[in-house]
Design an enzyme around this catalytic site. Structure first.
Site, PDB file in Angstrom:
ATOM      1  N   HIS A   1      47.419   4.722 -15.133  1.00  0.00           N
ATOM      2  CA  HIS A   1      46.701   4.035 -14.071  1.00  0.00           C
ATOM      3  C   HIS A   1      45.542   3.199 -14.607  1.00  0.00           C
ATOM      4  O   HIS A   1      45.142   2.223 -13.982  1.00  0.00           O
ATOM      5  CB  HIS A   1      46.213   5.047 -13.033  1.00  0.00           C
ATOM      6  CG  HIS A   1      47.330   5.647 -12.232  1.00  0.00           C
ATOM      7  ND1 HIS A   1      47.128   6.478 -11.167  1.00  0.00           N
ATOM      8  CD2 HIS A   1      48.676   5.518 -12.344  1.00  0.00           C
ATOM      9  CE1 HIS A   1      48.303   6.844 -10.657  1.00  0.00           C
ATOM     10  NE2 HIS A   1      49.244   6.278 -11.366  1.00  0.00           N
TER      11      HIS A   1
ATOM     12  N   HIS B   1      56.998  11.142 -14.942  1.00  0.00           N
ATOM     13  CA  HIS B   1      57.525  11.790 -13.738  1.00  0.00           C
ATOM     14  C   HIS B   1      58.380  13.009 -14.066  1.00  0.00           C
ATOM     15  O   HIS B   1      58.491  13.928 -13.275  1.00  0.00           O
ATOM     16  CB  HIS B   1      58.316  10.784 -12.896  1.00  0.00           C
ATOM     17  CG  HIS B   1      57.455   9.660 -12.423  1.00  0.00           C
ATOM     18  ND1 HIS B   1      57.909   8.377 -12.277  1.00  0.00           N
ATOM     19  CD2 HIS B   1      56.143   9.627 -12.097  1.00  0.00           C
ATOM     20  CE1 HIS B   1      56.920   7.599 -11.871  1.00  0.00           C
ATOM     21  NE2 HIS B   1      55.843   8.337 -11.757  1.00  0.00           N
TER      22      HIS B   1
END
Ligand code: NAG
Ligand code: NAG
Ligand code: NAG
Ligand code: NAG
Length: 778
Positions: free
Chosen positions: A284, A534
């Site tokens: 991020h 993920h």
């Protein structure tokens, strides 16, 4: 005047394979000196500085007839297209086709929420893309160039600029402004000062000659020329080498996901969930891809499926829609009779060299590892987050603890339900995505304010601005240190990081900055490789007590974009202990169903599939297939599925039944399917893509924390203190925990015992005395 000059045109395509021509631009020795990476990637460095080398892929340019008027017509066409789009949007708007609050689609929108700045640039880039399509038709049709070749060719043509002395307000002059706008975005008018000690918020002026390198709202870079089915913007949708008809379509992203990704629980025995959380936090920091909203007012969201998961009637489908088809026998969604999963295409940006050519996607975060998820990527956002007193960031106090400030508009920024009011603001719109991420943001907010207080104690005369900037500079250094010293060796493997010079120095300064290195994030890194995170995620989050027993467990699916849990009953501290205690999941094709069918779940227990979305995004962004990336990472190109030697046989069988040709395999799927290599978490292809990126992220950052002789450099004493910082220390100092193991990415063990946070011989601590004004010689 320029229009009448007749230039003759022939285009010759010499079928050079890419790969071979990269190395011609730069000798190997030269590339090696700049940037140590596998031989196959060394040559990329050359490409980065001389984008023309690959773009043309061997096209020999001769001259073109009437090119100025062709360009001018194309830009006018592009402008018309966008005007028409806006009329269509006005129509969709009045029909109320937009995302509903609290739905999974709302969760998706929060994840890739576009800032207004992104939409402004995105609109102009759309004009350039439509113009490129038009130009391709007008210059390439008669020469018989295939779409991809022609797309390469037009990257040699620049967007038009207003010329001195041309009639100011003619239609033509207006269209010519496109080139000027592009130059303005790329900061050609910024004058950067070498002596500025602090980074800009948006990343501009880190590079002194190319001020826009790494700046927010610029495009991702490419390791490979993009693959669009029309050369410019249409995602690839047909199998390679077969007639383009409906029998030879690529499998739908959902079919790929449901056939290849397994549900399950395969924990990693030695690594903790902190590895997952740090990976995502760094992701991020480096990249944030926004999705399109409507351009007519920049307000309305775009929705590509009906709320009940059926396809919209074609007249309501926005051109930026790329919904994912769900098969009627889907293992999860068929019971709800869903046929459509929402996917809105990503915002595009003008090409960094202001040329015509294929669509490039935008990074609305700065490309640097610079804490932009904490501080924001625009001056505006940074100002909203600052308290403007004591050098602090804004925060809220609850139950005697410090939390992030409340969101400006909770109904937009969170998937609120009636009894959940908490919703936070941070430098990145994804702060509320799930509890562990919110915890990480909260910890770093506290760390910033803690440092500002330390500095204020030592330097009573420093004003808010000085305290803020110095604290920010230290926080960024800590993040870089943890990333390169603790995290990267674990992700890529010790051997690999050593071999390619990616480890951090233990003492002294680094001199590795090179102004030849463009730090920009690659599309394949942001859209595929770093998405391995993920697979590490866990569906059951443990709240852990001080004795490391589990108090209770919460389910990830219940807390997407609903962060209230973090501030209740000292849960933050229990979640911190959980991050450092609970096993990470293994990096493989097994995922928790919380993200493969319940992502952004609503009150009716319906959610999305993150793998479908990631695969679709790869196609949206024109990422070439996995096989192409093997090649640049030094693996043999597969001519049959059995050549995928790095992938377990059972998965190769599935790939074979899913795809028609080895070149069709999506990059994300191929990369995730590889067996981990050596002591790395990753297979060779993702390891190479991530290694290449972190090489440039370090060598292309003039403010990198261990650099010598720059305006932003620390003193040697200060640098030694920063080197003491570990994530364990950060968690100790900013949560109410008594004990931590020194390496939080590894489970506690006999060589990594739980130690008291107060014991700074076991968990070293920075000594701030070197920041007292008289000691600060930097
Ligand atoms: C416009 O004129 C100025 C001054 O004569 C010159 O420096 C500049 O390069 C010109 N710009 C263009 C685009 O020709
Ligand atoms: C980036 O920040 C600088 C300095 O604050 C500013 O001058 C520049 O316009 C910004 N660039 C963009 C594209 O917003
Ligand atoms: C266990 O969880 C409950 C409910 O969240 C909380 O009130 C309690 O303080 C926790 N116990 C410990 C020892 O953390
Ligand atoms: C911090 O460093 C200073 C200067 O070297 C030293 O005098 C002081 O004792 C150190 N403080 C701690 C707590 O170690």
């Amino acid at each position: 005047m320029a229009m009448s000059s007749v230039v003759l045109a022939v285009i010759v395509w010499t079928s050079l394979q890419f790969g071979s021509e990269f190395s011609q631009s730069l000798s190997n020795a030269e590339a090696f000196a700049m940037f140590r990476l596998p031989v196959s990637l060394q040559s990329f460095v050359g490409w980065y500085h001389h984008p023309m080398n690959d773009k043309l892929g061997g096209l020999q340019l001769l001259e073109l007839r009437d090119i100025d008027s062709k360009i001018s017509n194309s830009v006018a066409f592009g402008g018309d297209c966008v005007d028409r789009l806006e009329r269509l949007e006005a129509n969709l708007d009045t029909n109320g086709v937009k995302v509903q609050q609290g739905t999974p689609m709302h969760g998706q929108l929060i994840d890739s929420y576009p800032l207004t700045e992104a939409l402004h640039h995105g609109r102009d880039s759309l004009v350039a893309i439509k113009a490129s399509l038009h130009l391709m038709h007008s210059v390439c049709l008669e020469s018989g160039l295939a779409d991809e070749q022609c797309a390469r060719y037009i990257t040699s043509l620049k967007l038009p600029m207003a010329e001195n002395g041309s009639e100011e307000d003619s239609v033509e002059a207006v269209h010519k402004l496109l080139g000027d706008k592009c130059m303005a975005y790329h900061g050609t008018s910024l004058s950067c000062s070498k002596s500025t000690k602090y980074r800009s918020v948006n990343g501009s002026c880190n590079h002194l000659i190319h001020p826009s390198w790494g700046q927010a709202f610029t495009s991702y870079r490419r390791l490979l020329f993009p693959e669009y089915s029309d050369g410019i913007q249409q995602p690839r949708e047909h199998a390679i080498g077969l007639p383009k008809n409906k029998h030879n379509l690529l499998p739908s992203a959902r079919l790929v996901s449901s056939s290849l990704a397994l549900d399950g629980d395969l924990p990693d025995n030695i690594k903790t969930l902190a590895v997952m959380q740090w990976t995502q936090f760094v992701e991020h920091d480096l990249a944030h891809t926004p999705v399109n909203k409507m351009y007519n007012k920049f307000e309305s969201s775009i929705m590509c499926c009906k709320p009940d998961g059926r396809h919209l009637s074609p007249r309501y489908v926005h051109p930026a829609c790329m919904p994912i088809s769900i098969a009627h026998n889907d293992p999860v969604y068929s019971s709800r009779r869903m046929t459509c999963m929402n996917y809105v295409r990503s915002v595009t940006a003008m090409r960094s060299d202001c040329s015509f050519g294929p669509a490039e996607q935008m990074n609305q975060a700065t490309h640097y590892l610079d804490g932009s998820m904490i501080y924001g990527s625009t001056d505006n956002k940074a100002a909203k987050l600052r308290l403007f007193r004591h050098g602090h960031l804004k925060n809220t106090a609850k139950n005697g603890q410090t939390f992030l400030p409340s969101a400006e508009d909770p109904s937009i920024q969170c998937q609120l339900d009636p009894n959940s009011q908490a919703c936070y603001e941070s430098g990145d719109s994804r702060v509320n995505a799930h509890p562990h991420l919110t915890v990480m943001h909260t910890i770093w907010l506290r760390e910033h304010n803690r440092i500002a207080d330390k500095l204020a104690e030592l330097n009573p005369t420093w004003d808010d601005e000085r305290l803020f900037q110095e604290a920010r500079r230290i926080v960024i250094a800590e993040i870089q240190h943890i990333t390169y010293d603790e995290w990267l060796p674990l992700v890529l493997g010790e051997k690999y990081t050593k071999k390619f010079g990616l480890t951090s120095k233990k003492d002294g300064f680094s001199k590795e900055y090179s102004e030849n290195v463009d730090p920009s994030i690659t599309n394949s890194f942001a859209t595929a490789a770093l998405r391995f995170v993920h697979s590490l995620m866990e569906g059951k989050l443990r709240l852990v007590k001080e004795d490391r027993e589990v108090n209770h467990t919460i389910q990830l699916r219940d807390h997407f974009n609903r962060p209230r849990i973090v501030e209740e009953n000292n849960h933050l501290d229990a979640l911190v202990r959980g991050l450092a205690t609970q096993n990470s999941q293994k990096n493989d094709m097994t995922y928790t169903e919380d993200i493969t069918s319940l992502l952004y779940q609503d009150s009716e227990n319906y959610g999305l599939d993150i793998i479908s979305l990631d695969v679709q995004r790869g196609r949206d962004h024109g990422l070439p297939g996995y096989n192409q990336f093997r090649k640049i990472c030094g693996l043999p190109v597969a001519t049959s599925f059995n050549d995928f030697k790095e992938i377990p046989k059972a998965i190769v069988q599935k790939l074979k039944s899913m795809y028609k040709h080895p070149d069709d395999v999506d990059m994300l799927i191929g990369g995730m399917s590889e067996k981990p290599k050596d002591d790395s978490l990753l297979g060779p292809t993702f390891r190479c893509i991530i290694g290449e990126q972190f090489g440039r992220t370090k060598k292309g950052d003039r403010f990198f924390y261990d650099l010598k002789g720059q305006s932003g450099s620390f003193s040697e004493d200060q640098l030694q203190e920063i080197r003491k910082v570990t994530l364990a220390r950060i968690l100790c100092d900013n949560a109410e925990v008594e004990k931590m193991q020194p390496s939080v990415f590894h489970k506690p063990s006999s060589s990594n015992r739980l130690e008291y946070c107060t014991d700074d011989t076991k968990i070293p601590k920075m000594n701030f005395s070197f920041w007292a004004e008289e000691a600060d010689s930097s």
